[in-house]
Scaffold this motif. Sequence first.
Motif, PDB file in Angstrom:
ATOM      1  N   LEU A  24     -78.765 -53.270 -12.509  1.00 61.06           N
ATOM      2  CA  LEU A  24     -78.642 -54.377 -13.022  1.00 61.06           C
ATOM      3  C   LEU A  24     -80.458 -54.248 -13.457  1.00 61.06           C
ATOM      4  O   LEU A  24     -81.475 -54.548 -12.619  1.00 61.06           O
ATOM      5  N   GLU A  25     -80.702 -55.562 -14.790  1.00 53.69           N
ATOM      6  CA  GLU A  25     -82.218 -55.543 -15.166  1.00 53.69           C
ATOM      7  C   GLU A  25     -81.960 -57.400 -14.482  1.00 53.69           C
ATOM      8  O   GLU A  25     -81.872 -57.659 -15.511  1.00 53.69           O
ATOM      9  N   VAL A  26     -83.692 -57.171 -14.090  1.00 52.62           N
ATOM     10  CA  VAL A  26     -83.598 -58.701 -13.370  1.00 52.62           C
ATOM     11  C   VAL A  26     -85.011 -59.429 -14.822  1.00 52.62           C
ATOM     12  O   VAL A  26     -85.941 -58.869 -14.900  1.00 52.62           O
ATOM     13  N   ASP A  27     -84.909 -60.466 -14.913  1.00 55.94           N
ATOM     14  CA  ASP A  27     -85.141 -60.882 -15.666  1.00 55.94           C
ATOM     15  C   ASP A  27     -86.455 -62.130 -14.355  1.00 55.94           C
ATOM     16  O   ASP A  27     -86.377 -62.261 -13.917  1.00 55.94           O
ATOM     17  N   PRO A  28     -87.805 -61.163 -14.713  1.00 52.41           N
ATOM     18  CA  PRO A  28     -88.745 -61.869 -13.674  1.00 52.41           C
ATOM     19  C   PRO A  28     -89.172 -63.205 -14.170  1.00 52.41           C
ATOM     20  O   PRO A  28     -89.494 -65.119 -13.814  1.00 52.41           O
ATOM     21  N   VAL A  29     -89.237 -63.580 -15.124  1.00 48.23           N
ATOM     22  CA  VAL A  29     -89.610 -64.918 -15.750  1.00 48.23           C
ATOM     23  C   VAL A  29     -88.197 -65.443 -15.374  1.00 48.23           C
ATOM     24  O   VAL A  29     -88.926 -67.158 -14.631  1.00 48.23           O
TER      25      VAL A  29
ATOM     26  N   GLY B  82     -90.587 -65.884  -6.416  1.00 48.98           N
ATOM     27  CA  GLY B  82     -91.178 -67.373  -6.446  1.00 48.98           C
ATOM     28  C   GLY B  82     -91.730 -67.242  -5.274  1.00 48.98           C
ATOM     29  O   GLY B  82     -91.881 -68.751  -4.652  1.00 48.98           O
ATOM     30  N   ALA B  83     -92.891 -66.691  -5.031  1.00 49.73           N
ATOM     31  CA  ALA B  83     -93.936 -67.156  -3.762  1.00 49.73           C
ATOM     32  C   ALA B  83     -94.903 -68.495  -4.106  1.00 49.73           C
ATOM     33  O   ALA B  83     -95.434 -67.986  -4.922  1.00 49.73           O
ATOM     34  N   PRO B  84     -95.224 -69.518  -3.408  1.00 47.76           N
ATOM     35  CA  PRO B  84     -95.326 -70.307  -3.298  1.00 47.76           C
ATOM     36  C   PRO B  84     -97.053 -69.898  -3.275  1.00 47.76           C
ATOM     37  O   PRO B  84     -97.859 -70.553  -3.620  1.00 47.76           O
ATOM     38  N   ASP B  85     -97.625 -69.390  -2.504  1.00 54.04           N
ATOM     39  CA  ASP B  85     -98.762 -68.744  -1.927  1.00 54.04           C
ATOM     40  C   ASP B  85     -99.687 -67.747  -3.636  1.00 54.04           C
ATOM     41  O   ASP B  85    -100.819 -67.632  -2.701  1.00 54.04           O
ATOM     42  N   SER B  86     -99.225 -67.185  -4.523  1.00 54.47           N
ATOM     43  CA  SER B  86    -100.189 -66.443  -4.978  1.00 54.47           C
ATOM     44  C   SER B  86     -98.648 -66.601  -6.366  1.00 54.47           C
ATOM     45  O   SER B  86     -97.958 -66.474  -6.493  1.00 54.47           O
ATOM     46  N   ALA B  87     -99.894 -66.810  -7.176  1.00 47.11           N
ATOM     47  CA  ALA B  87     -99.441 -66.997  -8.825  1.00 47.11           C
ATOM     48  C   ALA B  87     -98.735 -65.593  -9.784  1.00 47.11           C
ATOM     49  O   ALA B  87     -97.639 -66.414 -10.362  1.00 47.11           O
ATOM     50  N   LEU B  88     -99.262 -64.373  -8.969  1.00 51.15           N
ATOM     51  CA  LEU B  88     -99.226 -63.646  -9.567  1.00 51.15           C
ATOM     52  C   LEU B  88     -97.494 -63.201  -9.097  1.00 51.15           C
ATOM     53  O   LEU B  88     -96.907 -62.244  -9.423  1.00 51.15           O
ATOM     54  N   ALA B  89     -97.571 -63.134  -7.345  1.00 49.78           N
ATOM     55  CA  ALA B  89     -96.287 -62.977  -7.091  1.00 49.78           C
ATOM     56  C   ALA B  89     -95.133 -63.373  -7.554  1.00 49.78           C
ATOM     57  O   ALA B  89     -94.439 -62.440  -7.465  1.00 49.78           O
ATOM     58  N   GLN B  90     -95.200 -64.661  -8.314  1.00 51.13           N
ATOM     59  CA  GLN B  90     -94.090 -65.088  -8.879  1.00 51.13           C
ATOM     60  C   GLN B  90     -93.937 -63.588 -10.254  1.00 51.13           C
ATOM     61  O   GLN B  90     -92.279 -63.813 -10.394  1.00 51.13           O
ATOM     62  N   TYR B  91     -94.632 -62.892 -10.700  1.00 56.22           N
ATOM     63  CA  TYR B  91     -94.040 -62.373 -11.251  1.00 56.22           C
ATOM     64  C   TYR B  91     -94.483 -60.661 -11.413  1.00 56.22           C
ATOM     65  O   TYR B  91     -93.783 -60.096 -12.025  1.00 56.22           O
ATOM     66  N   VAL B  92     -94.816 -60.208 -10.376  1.00 59.58           N
ATOM     67  CA  VAL B  92     -95.759 -59.220  -9.744  1.00 59.58           C
ATOM     68  C   VAL B  92     -94.741 -58.675  -8.598  1.00 59.58           C
ATOM     69  O   VAL B  92     -95.486 -59.358  -7.066  1.00 59.58           O
ATOM     70  N   ASN B  93     -93.564 -58.381  -8.602  1.00 58.44           N
ATOM     71  CA  ASN B  93     -92.749 -58.140  -7.223  1.00 58.44           C
ATOM     72  C   ASN B  93     -92.095 -57.310  -7.387  1.00 58.44           C
ATOM     73  O   ASN B  93     -91.277 -56.512  -8.033  1.00 58.44           O
ATOM     74  N   ASP B  94     -91.405 -56.730  -5.771  1.00 59.39           N
ATOM     75  CA  ASP B  94     -89.976 -55.572  -6.186  1.00 59.39           C
ATOM     76  C   ASP B  94     -88.982 -55.840  -6.121  1.00 59.39           C
ATOM     77  O   ASP B  94     -87.588 -55.286  -6.364  1.00 59.39           O
ATOM     78  N   ARG B  95     -88.549 -57.300  -6.624  1.00 53.30           N
ATOM     79  CA  ARG B  95     -87.171 -57.934  -7.185  1.00 53.30           C
ATOM     80  C   ARG B  95     -86.005 -56.933  -8.424  1.00 53.30           C
ATOM     81  O   ARG B  95     -85.152 -57.331  -8.036  1.00 53.30           O
ATOM     82  N   PRO B  96     -86.417 -56.890  -9.270  1.00 54.76           N
ATOM     83  CA  PRO B  96     -86.053 -55.584 -10.257  1.00 54.76           C
ATOM     84  C   PRO B  96     -85.979 -54.407  -9.967  1.00 54.76           C
ATOM     85  O   PRO B  96     -85.152 -53.431 -10.753  1.00 54.76           O
ATOM     86  N   TYR B  97     -86.633 -54.301  -8.685  1.00 49.68           N
ATOM     87  CA  TYR B  97     -86.192 -52.610  -8.658  1.00 49.68           C
ATOM     88  C   TYR B  97     -85.649 -52.374  -6.883  1.00 49.68           C
ATOM     89  O   TYR B  97     -84.640 -51.403  -7.143  1.00 49.68           O
TER      90      TYR B  97
END
Length: 522
Positions: free
Chosen positions: A57-62, A75-90
């Motif tokens: 599964l290739e996840v599109d973070p955007v 989509g962590a609300p406490d950090s804008a960066l965490a929305q795009y840099v996280n473990d969800r694709p892996y």
Amino acid sequence: MFLTISTYGNPERPATDLGFLLHKHPERAQAFSTSHGTAHVLYPEASAERCTAALLLEVDPVALVRRGKGKGRGGAPDSALAQYVNDRPYAASSLLAVALAKVFKTALHGECKAMPERAAAPLPLRVEVPALPARGGAELVRALFGPLGWDTVEAEPVALDAEFPEWGDSRYVRLVLEGELRLADALNHLYVLLPVLDDAKHYWVAPDEVDKLLRAGDGWLAAHPERKLITARYLSRRWGLAREATERLELVRLAEADGLDVEDVDNAVDETTDTEERPVPLAERRRQAILAALTGAGAARVLDLGCGQGQLVQALLKDPRFTEIVGVDVSARALSVAARRLRLDRMGERQAARVKLTQGSLAYTDKRLAGYDAAVLSEVIEHLDLPRLPALEYAVFGSARPRTVVVTTPNVEYNVRWESLPAGHVRHGDHRFEWTREEFRAWAEGVAGQFGYGVEFAPVGPDDPEVGPPTQMAVFTRTRTDGGTESRTDGGTESRTGSRTESRTESRTEFRTDEALKEVTA
């Protein structure tokens, strides 16, 4: 994220039959679009002796952020960066579980028209998930998969960094399952337990998730020793849904134990008639108790301080004895909702003359609030920080000085009776404190003594003999200088004089500073 499913065979019963069961041909690589990326199905090996199907599964973070609207760790609300840099694709998660259900839907239901006997029979299976988030560690992984018939459950912790073993292990494990099971059972185990181990979902858990859980857990979840944990995590701790799922699973367990259908066990209710006496919600009981106290005090002009969305104002408007009703709240949004609830824009002239909504803070004196018969603080004081409470006391009891003040607040002792409330938690995320009956009594008697009021106490809701009622109510009545009262309240409640009570605890007086009173009067 990635998982593989392997099986073994021989020339008479080749392992490549896995392609029929999964409805995916071993000689083709296929791609399927999902709401958050692309799912690929391919076969790294396919022979009569061994066949392996891989789901990548290739996840599109955007897309995850935009479509998830901030929900879940993606989509962590406490950090804008965490929305795009996280473990969800892996890491395997509910994203992989949803892709599994979409790509292998027919196999998940145990259907195969080409080989129905193979779909119904156990197969020698090996499942591998290289990166599985496990909130609870390897022990929880074994506790969840162990009772399901797998001969081998390996959960090898993944090091934080192989170059620095002293850093220890991460929260991820490499999962390997081996055993003889129906392919449909194996897929359903993964569909339910992947998001359970991750303890997060990338989408909002709606009521239909209960049906999905029971469908995927058919035949194994009702008797699972970790049923409660699985249900709570799968439904994202939405306790109403978890309770419904638990009740339905218990019926399944009882039916299986007696060899009956669920309908034969759950037959106590005649669906053609509704004879159940529905319990009165606690919020409605609160409003009834407040209305009774105001009526008993003979109040006609009433302030609803902290009126929120206007439920009490709406109830007051239905009684013609209340000739003037003012709702006060610091939130403009709440007042806007209250106006829509009351339909102020379509209200008749005579009715509209009885009600007014105004914005104001209860932490400051307000001359507009003076001269009223009664004021209500319903579930308000617990939303203030304790150091701000003296400001409210002075603004209401010292400055506005209505003849009657009705205060309701949660009884923290009763919280143990709420099955859906985790231990040590308050009833609402914005509550800054919740008092015991003794603490509330001490506070109320102290306020009465300081500002020249008498106070009576009454329970709201079922009065538990051990922990008291869910809501506690105090009715303050302004006293004369000779100690008498200007109005009478119901003799059924317990009365206290308006004199200064020495029993008030030190914890309630520490924050009564001169600076706080100066701020109020400034």
